[in-house]
Write a protein that holds these residues in place. Structure first.
Motif, short mmCIF file in Angstrom:
data_model
loop_
_atom_site.label_atom_id
_atom_site.label_comp_id
_atom_site.label_asym_id
_atom_site.label_seq_id
_atom_site.Cartn_x
_atom_site.Cartn_y
_atom_site.Cartn_z
N GLU A 29 -17.98 14.03 18.71
CA GLU A 29 -17.23 14.23 20.09
C GLU A 29 -16.54 15.65 19.91
O GLU A 29 -16.62 16.11 19.06
N ASN A 30 -15.64 15.78 20.83
CA ASN A 30 -14.97 17.01 20.93
C ASN A 30 -14.09 17.07 19.72
O ASN A 30 -14.02 18.26 19.38
N GLU A 31 -13.09 16.22 19.35
CA GLU A 31 -12.30 16.39 18.31
C GLU A 31 -12.72 15.58 16.90
O GLU A 31 -12.24 16.15 15.63
N THR A 32 -13.68 14.78 16.98
CA THR A 32 -14.23 14.18 15.67
C THR A 32 -15.66 14.15 15.41
O THR A 32 -16.41 14.28 16.29
N LYS A 105 -12.04 14.74 11.32
CA LYS A 105 -11.71 15.94 12.06
C LYS A 105 -12.84 16.99 12.15
O LYS A 105 -13.48 17.23 10.99
N LYS A 106 -13.22 17.34 13.41
CA LYS A 106 -14.34 18.02 13.51
C LYS A 106 -13.66 19.48 12.86
O LYS A 106 -12.67 19.86 13.33
N GLN A 110 -16.38 24.16 19.51
CA GLN A 110 -16.71 23.20 20.08
C GLN A 110 -18.13 22.80 20.01
O GLN A 110 -19.07 23.60 20.25
#
Length: 136
Positions: A29-32, A105-106, A110
């Motif tokens: 996902e965007n953040e994870t 956390k990614k 992005q």
């Protein structure tokens, strides 16, 4: 990440009877980034679930148990996840199976959201014999 995944897969293979499934799911996902290893194995009793990440803990310590091990694999997995600033949770029903869910956390740029699912064939236990101590 490789050591974490191999240990969880090794446990899933050891504790999942032939003919049952093991699922590996990756969600970005965007953040994870979330990684899940879910099996249809023997499960973990409710009164033991709080102890599975403790060092040298084995749920079934009887001499006749099917799967051998030292009881340090899951404690090492938890430590590695924490060192990567991640979180690990476990869901289990005795006789139904267990799921380990890790969230991180990614890092980096992005990436579009995605969801990937991999199913391991039940014959994999005959082909793969992975022990955490074998991983370099």
């Amino acid at each position: 990440m490789k050591k974490i995944l191999l240990n969880l897969l090794s446990n899933a293979i050891k504790f999942t009877p032939e003919g049952k499934q093991i699922l590996v799911e990756l969600q970005i996902e965007n953040e994870t980034v979330a990684l899940s290893v879910k099996d249809q194995g023997i499960g973990i009793p409710d009164n033991k679930i709080d102890f599975i990440f403790d060092r040298f803990v084995q749920i079934n310590t009887s001499l006749s148990r099917r799967a051998e091990g030292t009881g340090i694999g899951l404690s090492l997995v938890k430590k590695l996840v924490e060192l990567m600033e991640g979180d690990i949770k476990v869901k289990s029903k005795e006789g139904k199976g267990t799921e380990f869910i890790m969230k991180f956390k990614k890092q980096g740029g992005q990436t579009p959201s995605t969801n990937n699912l991999v199913r391991l064939d039940s014959s994999m236990s005959d082909k793969i014999h992975i022990e955490f101590s074998d991983i370099n």
